[in-house]
Design an enzyme around this catalytic site. Structure first.
Site, short mmCIF file in Angstrom:
data_model
loop_
_atom_site.label_atom_id
_atom_site.label_comp_id
_atom_site.label_asym_id
_atom_site.label_seq_id
_atom_site.Cartn_x
_atom_site.Cartn_y
_atom_site.Cartn_z
N ARG A 137 -33.59 7.46 -11.92
CA ARG A 137 -33.58 6.55 -13.07
C ARG A 137 -32.46 5.52 -12.99
NH1 ARG A 137 -36.16 3.39 -14.94
NH2 ARG A 137 -37.79 4.97 -14.81
N LYS A 190 -22.31 -15.02 -20.84
CA LYS A 190 -23.11 -14.25 -21.79
C LYS A 190 -23.83 -13.13 -21.04
CE LYS A 190 -23.69 -18.22 -24.83
NZ LYS A 190 -24.63 -19.22 -25.41
N LYS A 226 -13.33 -25.90 -25.09
CA LYS A 226 -14.49 -25.96 -25.97
C LYS A 226 -14.11 -26.51 -27.34
CE LYS A 226 -17.60 -22.71 -25.56
NZ LYS A 226 -18.69 -23.46 -24.88
N GLU A 249 -15.82 -29.66 -23.16
CA GLU A 249 -17.09 -29.75 -23.88
C GLU A 249 -17.05 -30.92 -24.85
OE1 GLU A 249 -18.99 -26.11 -25.67
OE2 GLU A 249 -18.51 -27.20 -27.52
N ASP A 260 -22.93 -30.86 -24.53
CA ASP A 260 -23.48 -29.74 -25.31
C ASP A 260 -24.52 -30.19 -26.32
OD1 ASP A 260 -23.48 -26.93 -25.93
OD2 ASP A 260 -22.44 -27.42 -27.79
#
Length: 283
Positions: free
Chosen positions: A104, A139, A171, A201, A222
């Protein structure tokens, strides 16, 4: 395609050990212990049940090695290979108890990571007529970043940052906390040294206009529509790399690539890939 090298055991070890430990728990494989006599030997095949792109064999092989290094693993297809339903990926020969105990965890790694590679390959195919490159983001599944980002490479993509420590990406929240794009970029250049990339960004063309004279290595465009992306690429005019991001999917990625951006970051590669169905069967 040429698959990336297997990850070093040093990186695989904690990921694979945790997966085996959560499966074996405190008492091991009760079903196998109850039903399979010691010394029983079998031959089993790992095969694809759906079409896709193979990844995760390095983690699967390491899982088997940790359970029983004496089990023979004859790998017929390597990571990066195209799979059809029924494609034989590998043959395992040896202790039945060991093979069933590892089954598994091995299939979980192959299924999950092949799913990532398969989705990446679909994105890459959509933009093959352009010069854009598909990249993954941070992510990722906690603890699985190394194997998931390698799976993206098996699908023909590449990586954005691996972590907070390998590049400077300014960012919107950094800009807000710092006060302005200009101040953020000045501080970044003063801090970075000559080997660290700086990307910033921007959400609109006014922000891009402010950023370009301060010479970032890349600009993250973005959530811009395609017409705005084209204008942004024209403004950048090769001064730095242009990367598009924000809600990219298989329906939109072709149009985004055709705007002339260099990179397209896609969080979905690692956070939304479906598991590829693979199984282990005894003849």
């Amino acid at each position: 395609m040429i698959a990336p090298p297997a990850l070093p055991d040093l990186l695989l070890d904690p990921i694979v050990r945790l997966a085996l430990s959560e499966d074996l728990g405190r008492a091991g494989d009760l079903t196998t212990d109850a039903t399979i006599a010691p010394g029983t030997r079998i031959e089993a095949h790992i095969a694809a049940r759906k079409p896709g792109r193979l990844a995760g064999m390095d983690a699967a092989a390491y899982a088997l090695k940790l359970i029983d290094a004496s089990v023979e693993l004859d790998q017929h297809l390597g990571d990066g290979a195209e799979l059809s339903p029924g494609s034989k990926i590998a043959t395992l020969s040896g202790s039945a108890r060991s093979i069933l105990m590892a089954e598994r965890t091995m299939l979980n790694f192959i299924g999950r990571l092949s799913g990532v590679a398969t989705l990446t390959a679909r994105f890459v195919a959509e933009i093959a007529h352009t010069n854009a490159t598909i990249v993954c983001t941070r992510k990722t599944t906690p603890g699985h970043r190394a194997v998931e980002k390698r799976a993206v490479r098996c699908g023909g993509g590449t990586s954005h940052r691996y972590g907070l420590d390998d590049a400077i990406l300014i960012k919107d929240n950094h800009i807000a906390a710092c006060g302005s794009i200009t101040e953020a970029l000045k501080r970044a250049h003063a801090y970075a040294g000559h080997l660290r990339m700086i990307e910033i960004e921007v959400d609109n063309l006014d922000q891009l206009e402010e950023a370009l004279p301060l010479k970032p290595h890349a600009v993250l465009l973005d959530n811009m529509d395609n017409e705005t992306l084209r204008r942004a690429v024209s403004m950048i005019d090769g001064v730095c790399k242009a990367e598009a991001s924000g809600g990219v999917n298989l329906d939109t990625v072709k149009g985004i690539a055709e705007t002339g951006v260099d990179y397209i970051s896609v969080g979905a590669l690692t956070h939304s890939a479906s598991n590829l169905d693979v199984g282990l069967d005894l003849p």
